[in-house]
Write an enzyme that holds these catalytic residues in place. Sequence first.
Site, PDB file in Angstrom:
ATOM      1  N   ASP A  42     -14.274  -4.687  -2.052  1.00  0.00           N
ATOM      2  CA  ASP A  42     -14.435  -3.311  -1.705  1.00  0.00           C
ATOM      3  C   ASP A  42     -14.913  -2.259  -2.866  1.00  0.00           C
ATOM      4  OD1 ASP A  42     -13.318  -3.787   0.607  1.00  0.00           O
ATOM      5  OD2 ASP A  42     -11.069  -3.240   0.178  1.00  0.00           O
ATOM      6  N   LYS A  64     -15.539   0.367   0.658  1.00  0.00           N
ATOM      7  CA  LYS A  64     -14.470   1.611   1.443  1.00  0.00           C
ATOM      8  C   LYS A  64     -14.616   2.884   0.893  1.00  0.00           C
ATOM      9  CE  LYS A  64     -11.354  -1.547   3.613  1.00  0.00           C
ATOM     10  NZ  LYS A  64      -9.901  -1.797   3.861  1.00  0.00           N
ATOM     11  N   MET A 177      -4.024   8.381  -1.161  1.00  0.00           N
ATOM     12  CA  MET A 177      -5.069   9.003  -0.289  1.00  0.00           C
ATOM     13  C   MET A 177      -4.781  10.466   0.012  1.00  0.00           C
ATOM     14  SD  MET A 177      -5.997   5.684   2.183  1.00  0.00           S
ATOM     15  CE  MET A 177      -4.165   5.183   2.056  1.00  0.00           C
TER      16      MET A 177
HETATM   17  N1  SAH Z   1      -4.380  -1.235  -1.803  1.00  0.00           N
HETATM   18  C1  SAH Z   1      -4.633  -0.239  -2.907  1.00  0.00           C
HETATM   19  C2  SAH Z   1      -4.597   1.154  -2.201  1.00  0.00           C
HETATM   20  C3  SAH Z   1      -5.870   1.410  -1.212  1.00  0.00           C
HETATM   21  S1  SAH Z   1      -5.737   2.894  -0.679  1.00  0.00           S
HETATM   22  C4  SAH Z   1      -3.416  -0.325  -3.658  1.00  0.00           C
HETATM   23  O1  SAH Z   1      -2.482  -1.285  -3.481  1.00  0.00           O
HETATM   24  O2  SAH Z   1      -3.481   0.315  -4.889  1.00  0.00           O
HETATM   25  C5  SAH Z   1      -6.740   3.879  -1.882  1.00  0.00           C
HETATM   26  C6  SAH Z   1      -6.037   4.826  -2.377  1.00  0.00           C
HETATM   27  O3  SAH Z   1      -5.252   4.317  -3.695  1.00  0.00           O
HETATM   28  C7  SAH Z   1      -6.718   5.957  -3.325  1.00  0.00           C
HETATM   29  O4  SAH Z   1      -7.060   6.890  -2.352  1.00  0.00           O
HETATM   30  C8  SAH Z   1      -5.781   6.387  -4.396  1.00  0.00           C
HETATM   31  O5  SAH Z   1      -4.749   7.235  -3.689  1.00  0.00           O
HETATM   32  C9  SAH Z   1      -4.940   5.187  -4.828  1.00  0.00           C
HETATM   33  N2  SAH Z   1      -5.754   4.348  -5.962  1.00  0.00           N
HETATM   34  C10 SAH Z   1      -6.403   3.443  -5.726  1.00  0.00           C
HETATM   35  N3  SAH Z   1      -6.759   3.021  -7.237  1.00  0.00           N
HETATM   36  C11 SAH Z   1      -6.194   4.423  -8.015  1.00  0.00           C
HETATM   37  C12 SAH Z   1      -6.436   4.440  -9.361  1.00  0.00           C
HETATM   38  N4  SAH Z   1      -6.859   3.631 -10.159  1.00  0.00           N
HETATM   39  N5  SAH Z   1      -5.619   5.693  -9.772  1.00  0.00           N
HETATM   40  C13 SAH Z   1      -4.850   6.399  -8.762  1.00  0.00           C
HETATM   41  N6  SAH Z   1      -4.840   6.312  -7.576  1.00  0.00           N
HETATM   42  C14 SAH Z   1      -5.410   5.087  -7.069  1.00  0.00           C
END
Ligand code: SAH
Length: 252
Positions: A42, A64, A177
């Site tokens: 992704d 994504k 998100m």
């Molecule tokens: N599976 C992932 C989440 C995917 S949804 C997990 O467990 O983290 C994607 C969302 O995750 C983004 O819109 C944001 O809200 C959050 N996100 C992912 N990486 C991030 C980061 N480095 N810093 C802040 N938010 C993050």
Amino acid sequence: MTIHTSLNNGFVSLVGAGPGDPDLLTVKGHRVIQQADVVVYDRLVSTEILALASPDAEMIYVGKKLDYHCVPQDQINQILVDKAQAGKRVVRLKGGDSFIFGRGGEELEELAKHGIKYEVVPGITAAAGATAYAGIPLTHRDHAQSVQFITGHVQKDGREIEWTSLAQSNNTLVFYMGLKQSGHISDKLITHGLSADTPCTIIENGTRKEQRVLTCSLANLPVVAKSAQSPALIVIGSVTTLSESLQWFNQE
Ligand code: SAH
């Protein structure tokens, strides 16, 4: 439902890559990426982690973005099934943890339906990683006894979030998100009884060199969110005030 049994030894490892800092990948995740024939990844996976794969590995980007999928979910499922049925060792690599807002469950259901063997290698989810690097303990005996992870996206079936229980829980709330929905989140929580002064933090690019931590009140959240970039988390609750004294990352 028909269960087909796989006639070869294709195998899928569903691996969580962690939130950004490549050093947050697990030892097991590292090992299976090195052994993979195919890596299906992704957008939020860092280049340093992708570089761990063998130069011979086939790298398939199914990136994504927030509001649309570069490759639709059923096509991603099909790629996983096809590669595994061709006898490949497949790594399905996702940001954070695959089971937290990562559709990991949907992909496994598809593999199970086709009788394909798999394993799940957990990753550090953004809520754990980004708050750790921002100096925000998600729970603290003086502040919050529990934490909830919530998606800011509208549910698949259009159902609304249970705002009353969130607003009255006194928990730490972490919205994934949520940037674009910050106005809605702030309005709903305040209307359902959470104080407009409740402290909030937006953590942008958590655990990465570019990490930014923005603090505000619940009432101001929509204004501050306008200046934030994705990926970002919204953390709501009094634990966020601890960041001021406990922040350690990216400090001079
Ligand atoms: N599976 C992932 C989440 C995917 S949804 C997990 O467990 O983290 C994607 C969302 O995750 C983004 O819109 C944001 O809200 C959050 N996100 C992912 N990486 C991030 C980061 N480095 N810093 C802040 N938010 C993050």
